[in-house]
Design a protein around this motif. Structure first.
Motif, PDB file in Angstrom:
ATOM      1  N   SER A 233       0.818  -1.223   0.000  1.00  0.00           N
ATOM      2  CA  SER A 233       0.000   0.000   0.000  1.00  0.00           C
ATOM      3  C   SER A 233       0.845   1.264   0.000  1.00  0.00           C
ATOM      4  O   SER A 233       0.369   2.327  -0.405  1.00  0.00           O
ATOM      5  N   PHE A 236       2.456   1.392  -3.898  1.00  0.00           N
ATOM      6  CA  PHE A 236       1.531   1.553  -5.021  1.00  0.00           C
ATOM      7  C   PHE A 236       0.254   2.319  -4.659  1.00  0.00           C
ATOM      8  O   PHE A 236      -0.585   2.557  -5.527  1.00  0.00           O
ATOM      9  N   GLY A 238      -2.566   5.085  -3.908  1.00  0.00           N
ATOM     10  CA  GLY A 238      -2.887   6.406  -4.440  1.00  0.00           C
ATOM     11  C   GLY A 238      -3.591   6.332  -5.764  1.00  0.00           C
ATOM     12  O   GLY A 238      -4.774   6.669  -5.879  1.00  0.00           O
ATOM     13  N   PRO A 239      -2.914   5.871  -6.807  1.00  0.00           N
ATOM     14  CA  PRO A 239      -3.557   5.820  -8.127  1.00  0.00           C
ATOM     15  C   PRO A 239      -4.665   4.783  -8.256  1.00  0.00           C
ATOM     16  O   PRO A 239      -5.517   4.889  -9.140  1.00  0.00           O
ATOM     17  N   VAL A 240      -4.631   3.737  -7.414  1.00  0.00           N
ATOM     18  CA  VAL A 240      -5.665   2.713  -7.506  1.00  0.00           C
ATOM     19  C   VAL A 240      -6.314   2.515  -6.137  1.00  0.00           C
ATOM     20  O   VAL A 240      -5.628   2.506  -5.111  1.00  0.00           O
ATOM     21  N   PHE A 361     -15.331   2.754 -10.835  1.00  0.00           N
ATOM     22  CA  PHE A 361     -13.951   2.874 -11.318  1.00  0.00           C
ATOM     23  C   PHE A 361     -13.556   1.747 -12.284  1.00  0.00           C
ATOM     24  O   PHE A 361     -12.391   1.377 -12.376  1.00  0.00           O
TER      25      PHE A 361
END
Length: 467
Positions: A233, A236, A238-240, A361
């Motif tokens: 977490s 990676f 933030g974007p997902v 999303f």
């Protein structure tokens, strides 16, 4: 088909009440013995206990004077053998009707022992209630059938000539997977003019009820996936968004701001004629102070004639074992109750369409349909229903309620389809504090006795000459 009833002879009520009273301690002891057996039809539990439960029911039926007592099975859709059901009979005399008395001997798992105030399978009487798993749902239903049959046999001799078939299922709490096959396999043995399903509830302690409507049911699961595998977490994040967050956002679309089900295309039936006071509902359901009730319309309408949708399970990491990881997939199980008039297949498809249209999303959605069962709406003007209401009125000394039930008994639709000429009556021994399926399930002992008297009166009236 029954077309005309005659009331029991004057004084018969007191004779039957006395017969029930004389043997009531023994009946209660038999219920305690039966409820001590943890017969659970789920594969994770000991199958021998379920077999022992069936054998005990068969022995009680023989002791109550039933003939041709057998433990029977039918295959489930997956080819595995169904749960052990007990079928016994007392044949009708010429010109007399036959009544099929249904209950089930399997029970729900006990759940968390810490939530119980006494051992789940060591029935204990406290303050006029018998506590233990199955004391109310539905081993008390079995004992109502047996005790009522004994009472009319004692008072009228040979049960007054009415035919009685006992059918005690062994897998109702597991969804009755072999039920339809069982009905078709043993159709001749189970055929009847009137079917009494003792697996519902009364309105309140002191007020009996005949269940006149049931909601249908569909359930299933759905999952959302955002990654091919879970990732760190910090590295990676933030974007997902993680799958549990997106699952929560998807679940939130299932109800509007008032708490009404927001799935398009579902049937809403007519509002009931009676009301369920909000304070009574809050007390019966244990709603915490300050919690606002969901939905619009009367409480009775929200319970009985409108759809309801609950999330009953989720697969996400437990807090105790969670790590700093963006979860790739999360899954939820839903249970949707359907209003009378709703086609279960159409409801399942409506749920699928809603989820596909609202998955956030662009996450990948997987939808897995589960069980489905039809709703039920009774004809309360039928001869059998009128007689049942008279019997309840006489046994309690007060006016019975014609009530809906928010829950579902999907196999009632199967009974109607396989035996279209039979009149189906749904009765029960529970009350709002019985807590069926929950910890501290219990049976009100005084109401149990009245239930036996009421069923004995019903059987006696069915045995009367029909002109």
């Amino acid at each position: 088909m029954i077309s005309e009833f005659m009331p029991p002879a004057p004084g018969l009520t007191e004779e039957l009440r006395s017969a029930v009273e004389r043997r009531f301690d023994a009946t209660l002891a038999e219920l305690v013995r039966l409820a001590s057996i943890p017969g659970i039809a789920w594969e994770a539990f000991d199958a021998e206990e379920l077999e022992r439960s069936a054998r005990t029911v068969a022995g009680l039926a023989e002791g109550a004077g039933f003939e041709s007592v057998e433990i029977l099975r039918a295959p489930r859709p997956d080819g595995k053998p169904g749960g052990p059901a007990v079928v016994a009979s007392r044949p009708a005399q010429p010109g007399k009707p036959t009544v099929l008395l249904y209950a089930h001997h399997d029970v729900q798992p006990p759940g968390d022992r810490a939530l119980w105030e006494s051992e789940p399978f060591v029935p204990e009487e406290r303050n006029g209630r018998l506590y233990g798993r199955g004391t109310a749902d539905d081993k008390a239903g079995i004992m109502v059938h047996l005790a009522a049959s004994r009472a009319i046999a004692e008072v009228l001799g040979d049960a007054g000539g009415v035919g009685v078939t006992l059918f005690v299922e062994g897998e109702e709490e597991a969804g009755s997977p072999s039920f339809r096959t069982f009905l078709e396999t043993y159709r001749d043995r189970l055929a009847a003019d009137v079917i009494v399903v003792a697996d519902s509830s009364n309105w309140a302690v002191g007020t009996p009820a005949l269940t006149t409507s049931l909601r249908g049911l569909v359930d299933g699961s759905f999952s959302v996936s955002v990654l091919s595998h879970s990732v760190h977490s910090g590295v990676f994040g933030g974007p997902v968004l993680d799958a549990p967050t997106l699952l929560a956002r998807l679940i939130a679309t299932l109800h509007d701001e008032e708490g009404n089900v927001a799935v398009a295309g579902l049937v809403v039936a007519d509002d009931p004629d009676i009301e369920y006071p909000e304070e009574q509902y809050r007390n019966d359901a244990g709603v915490l102070d300050g919690v606002r009730l969901a939905g619009s319309g009367s409480v009775a309408a929200r319970l009985w004639s409108r759809p309801a949708l609950s999330i009953i399970g989720m697969d996400v990491p437990a807090v105790a074992v969670s790590s700093n990881t963006i979860q790739a997939t999360a899954r939820a199980k839903f249970s949707m109750r359907l209003a009378p008039g709703q086609d279960p297949d159409a409801a399942m498809e409506a749920m699928r369409r809603h989820l596909e249209a609202h998955v956030p999303f662009g996450a990948r959605l997987e939808f897995v349909p589960g069980e489905r069962g039809s709703a039920y709406l009774a004809d309360t003007s039928s001869p059998a229903a009128s007689l049942a209401l008279d019997a309840l009125r006489e046994a309690w000394g007060t006016e019975p309620v014609r009530m809906g039930m928010g829950g579902s008994i999907p196999f009632v639709a199967d009974l109607n389809e396989v035996f279209p000429e039979a009149e189906v009556l749904i009765t029960g021994v529970e009350d709002p504090d019985s807590r069926a399926h929950s910890a501290n399930e219990s049976l009100h002992v005084g109401e149990f006795k009245r239930c036996i008297v009421a069923e004995a009166l019903l059987l006696a009236a069915l045995s009367a000459d029909q002109g």
